[in-house]
Every structure is written in structure tokens, then in C-alpha cells.
Design an enzyme around this catalytic site. Structure first.
Site, PDB file in Angstrom:
ATOM      1  N   ARG A 106      -3.611   0.517  -6.228  1.00 36.47           N
ATOM      2  CA  ARG A 106      -2.774   0.788  -7.391  1.00 36.47           C
ATOM      3  C   ARG A 106      -2.425  -0.493  -8.135  1.00 36.47           C
ATOM      4  O   ARG A 106      -2.352  -1.576  -7.537  1.00 36.47           O
ATOM      5  CB  ARG A 106      -1.484   1.506  -6.985  1.00 36.47           C
ATOM      6  CG  ARG A 106      -0.489   0.642  -6.242  1.00 36.47           C
ATOM      7  CD  ARG A 106       0.721   1.420  -5.767  1.00 36.47           C
ATOM      8  NE  ARG A 106       0.343   2.360  -4.713  1.00 36.47           N
ATOM      9  CZ  ARG A 106       0.387   3.683  -4.829  1.00 36.47           C
ATOM     10  NH1 ARG A 106       0.803   4.225  -5.969  1.00 36.47           N
ATOM     11  NH2 ARG A 106       0.022   4.465  -3.827  1.00 36.47           N
ATOM     12  N   ALA A 138      -9.236 -13.736   5.600  1.00 33.77           N
ATOM     13  CA  ALA A 138      -8.229 -13.991   6.636  1.00 33.77           C
ATOM     14  C   ALA A 138      -6.817 -13.755   6.113  1.00 33.77           C
ATOM     15  O   ALA A 138      -5.859 -14.293   6.643  1.00 33.77           O
ATOM     16  CB  ALA A 138      -8.367 -15.427   7.155  1.00 33.77           C
ATOM     17  N   CYS A 192      -5.013  -2.822  -3.616  1.00 36.98           N
ATOM     18  CA  CYS A 192      -6.365  -2.276  -3.743  1.00 36.98           C
ATOM     19  C   CYS A 192      -6.341  -0.824  -4.204  1.00 36.98           C
ATOM     20  O   CYS A 192      -7.345  -0.308  -4.685  1.00 36.98           O
ATOM     21  CB  CYS A 192      -7.129  -2.400  -2.431  1.00 36.98           C
ATOM     22  SG  CYS A 192      -6.459  -1.405  -1.087  1.00 36.98           S
TER      23      CYS A 192
END
Length: 447
Positions: A52, A191, A50
Site C-alpha cells: 500500500r 537484510a 509493498c
């Protein structure tokens, strides 16, 4: 063969650009194959989280390798390479090693010192190994990077001073909910590794009741049962949203899960006296639709906002000790790399000497057919000993010199003096059969 790192991170690109560049599990092997199909790229590892998207590559030339990698990244983003230029960073050779080791040690993370990136690096390495895209150079680099990261956390307080991305996000969320999350009903959407970390952290902070929802219902049930939470179907997302105060969204969906329409319906059924509905969007691509942030009664905390707030966190004091570890480990790796670069040249020199000896022995056999087998064997042993003794000291010395900064010039000089033809690709005969055998898990990851 040279090392090249090309990538974008929260430091250089907004979430929208990282969303375009993100490579999901379903596309990883295809993208690695595409990288290897480029003329200047011989090895590749792809890290996509999230925070790189980075390519670690062994290339035969800087400019050619850079162009190849940028073209693949641009194709992944559905744009032209020129449009990415302002968001990409490039590291070559020593700087590439330094960057990878800093990433592994948590020094380049949004929350300095967070250990989850190690799990992501390990996953990227194993994926590249399975796709046969990591050769000798990247196997060695990634093995050492993982070791550097573990050493940083074992020998310093960087992990104690730092926080996970989830913990940091929840700290920000608490500021919108009277400073505490205890007793606040919460929902985790997703999840996977980050979702599991969200449930664990919310549980530790006393939030509750906790609910988990996921596109795969079985995983939601298993995760919920592990923490005494409840599972809800994704179809009932709107109903659950109306009953909670905080949401951690961390799915791998390619489209927003919390759309403006879904959140608007939930707000209509929610008691306005409860305070704001706080949405933590830890996903890339984003789980929360852009228009949701403008709704009254909603606070959205996403990666962009966290990057601005968390710059220079409490782990900064420990970073100096980790920097020293990284500096020493980079020099150690470069010493190995310089030695590995000269090895093919030394092997080629010895091979040339053996060819000369073999040729002369054949000529001797033709000129002196009267020599017995024992006599020819004695001559062969003597000539081999002479050649080995002549080559021993120069080859030992050139290995020593090659390990020093600028040592690659000595291998080049040998090739020029003896007109040696040395393959330019890195040998892969020493690739380890088992990679990173330490089973210690690192929960979550940057994503």
C-alpha cells in the site's frame, strides 16, 4: 480541519502501479514537505509498503485536499492524476478513521491478521513527527491507531490465525517443492526488516543451508551470524543462485536485482534435476525482472499472485471480534474529535466575554475616578463571577451536545449567534512530546 485518506493498495492497484507510487526512505521527508506545501493540506503522514501507499492528511476542504494529494501522488508516480483515478481510494472523516484503524488491526492486510503493518505504521508516524508534518489531529489519530492494533492482537486470536506475508509466501513456495522446505538450500536477498523475517522463517521451517546477500555486506554478515547462515557478496549472486532451490527477495532497490540475464546464467549452471528455482518477490519496486517468470525451470511468486491466492485466509473467523473493537474505537475517536472541534469555539466565546468585561471596567474607571482600588477590584470580581456563571452551563452543554453525532452544528450555531472568529486550523499546543512509547518491536512490516 478534516481527516482525509487517499491511497492505493494491493486491492486496487497492480504491483506496477504500486511501484510507481512507492516512496523510499530517501524521499519521504521531501514528499511530506511537498504535501504540506499544498494549500489545503496542513498535516500529513505517508505510509509506503509493498502492499500500500497511503496519505493520511488533515485538510481544510475535501475537494481541495483531494486534488492536492492526488497531484503529489501523481508527481511521485511520474504520471497525471487522471491515470491514477481507477486505482485510488478515498476516505473522509469517519470513514478515514475507520480505514486507518482497520489497517492497524490487520483487517486490510493481504494476510488478514498479520502484525507487521503495525511496525510500518509506527515508522511512518515517527517519520512524520520528525519531519514536523503531524499536528494535533494526526498525532491523536496515529496514537489511537497503534493502540487499536495492539488491542486487536492482545484481545483476539487474529495474530495466531493470521500469518506474516513471508510465511504465507513460503507456504505457496512449498507447493512447488514437494510440499516441504526442510533441507532445501535457500537464499535471502536483502537484510532489512523483511529479509530478516525471511531468514527467521526459513530457519524455523528447517530450510538450509541458508545464505544471505545484501548490497551492504556488513548487514548481511550480521543477519547471517544471528541464524547460523552464511553471507555472500552481491557480486556473487549468480553463483549462489545456481546452488539454491528457493529465494526470498526483499530489497529496497529501485531496479530489479534478479534480472533475466542473472537468472538465466544461474540456470545454466544449475542441475535441472533439482526441480524448479522458486523466487519469492516481496519487494516494491520488484526485485525480480518481469521477464524472469517466462524462463523454464523458474516459479515466481510475487505480490499480485499472493493477493489472488490469499483472499479470505484462516484469520477470517477472528476478524468479527476485531471488527467490533474497531467499531467501538472509531466511535470513541469521533467523540473526542467532535469535542475537540467545539473547544476553539468555546474558547472564542469566553474570550469575547472577557473582552466585553475588560472594556466595561475601563469605562467605569473613567466615569467613576472617585472609586478606590478595593472598590474597583470588588466590582471586577463581581462582574467576572456573573459572566462565568452565565457561560458555565451553556458551554458545558454545548460540549456534551458536540460529542454526539451531528454535534458540529452546535459550534457553528454559537459562532453565528455571537459572530465569533475562530481559526480553522487545528491547535497543536497539546501535541505529545513522546509518541508511542511502547518499545515492543513488530518485526518486518508490509515492507
Amino acid at each position: 480541519m478534516k481527516l482525509l485518506v487517499v491511497g492505493a493498495s494491493y486491492r486496487t492497484a497492480p504491483v506496477a502501479t504500486l511501484e510507481q507510487l512507492a516512496v523510499g526512505p530517501a524521499d519521504l521527508t521531501r514528499t511530506l514537505d511537498h504535501l504540506l506545501a499544498q494549500p489545503y493540506v496542513s498535516e500529513a503522514v505517508l505510509v509506503s509498503t509493498c502492499n500500500r501507499v497511503e496519505v493520511y492528511a488533515a485538510v481544510s476542504g475535501f475537494h481541495g485536499g483531494l486534488g492536492d494529494i492526488c497531484a503529489v501522488l501523481a508527481e511521485q508516480a511520474g504520471t497525471l492524476p487522471a491515470s491514477l483515478a481507477n486505482h485510488l481510494y478515498v476516505h473522509y472523516d469517519a470513514a478515514a478513521v475507520d480505514h486507518v484503524f482497520r489497517v492497524a488491526a490487520g483487517l486490510d492486510s493481504m494476510v488478514v491478521g498479520e502484525a507487521q503493518i503495525l511496525g510500518q505504521l509506527r515508522d511512518a508516524y515517527h517519520w512524520a513527527s520528525g519531519a514536523d508534518s503531524a499536528g494535533r489531529l494526526l498525532h491523536e489519530l496515529m496514537q489511537q491507531a497503534l493502540r487499536v492494533g495492539k488491542r486487536a492482537h492482545a484481545e483476539t486470536g487474529i495474530d495466531r490465525a493470521g500469518q506474516s506475508v513471508v510465511s504465507a509466501a513460503l507456504d505457496l513456495a512449498a507447493g512447488h517443492l514437494d510440499g516441504a522446505l526442510a533441507g532445501r538450500p535457500a537464499l535471502v536477498v536483502g537484510a532489512g526488516a523483511m529479509g530478516a523475517l525471511g531468514v527467521a522463517t526459513l530457519s524455523r521451517l528447517g530450510a538450509g543451508p541458508l545464505t544471505v546477500t545484501n548490497r551492504g555486506a556488513d548487514r548481511a554478515v550480521r543477519l547471517a551470524e544471528s541464524y547460523g547462515a552464511s553471507a555472500a557478496p552481491m557480486a556473487g549472486l549468480t553463483d549462489v543462485l545456481s546452488t539454491v532451490d528457493i529465494v526470498v527477495a526483499a530489497t529496497a532497490a529501485t531496479e530489479p536485482v534478479l534480472t533475466r540475464e542473472v537468472v538465466t546464467r544461474a540456470l545454466a549452471d544449475r542441475d535441472p534435476d533439482r526441480g524448479p528455482l522458486v523466487l519469492l518477490d516481496l519487494a516494491v519496486p520488484r526485485d525480480v525482472e518481469a521477464g524472469v517468470a517466462g524462463l523454464p525451470g523458474v516459479e515466481v511468486i510475487d505480490i499480485d499472485r499472493m493477493a489472488a491466492v490469499l483472499a479470505g485466509g484462516p484469520a477470517a473467523a477472528e476478524a468479527t471480534a476485531v471488527e467490533r473493537i474497531v467499531t467501538a474505537e472509531v466511535e470513541s475517536f469521533l467523540t473526542w474529535l467532535r469535542g475537540a472541534d467545539v473547544a476553539p469555539t468555546v474558547a472564542a466565546l469566553r474570550g469575547r466575554a472577557e473582552d466585553v468585561v475588560a472594556t466595561e471596567l475601563r469605562r467605569l474607571a473613567q466615569r467613576r475616578p472617585d472609586l478606590s482600588d478595593d472598590q474597583r477590584a470588588d466590582v471586577a470580581r463581581t462582574v467576572h463571577r456573573v459572566v462565568q456563571r452565565l457561560l458555565h452551563q451553556p458551554t458545558v452543554r454545548v460540549r456534551q451536545l458536540a460529542a454526539e453525532p451531528g454535534g458540529d452544528q452546535y459550534a457553528a450555531l454559537l459562532r453565528e449567534l455571537f459572530d465569533l472568529q475562530v481559526p480553522q486550523t487545528s491547535p497543536v499546543d497539546t501535541v505529545p512530546d513522546v509518541v508511542d512509547t511502547d518499545p515492543t518491536p513488530y518485526p518486518g512490516g508490509e515492507r
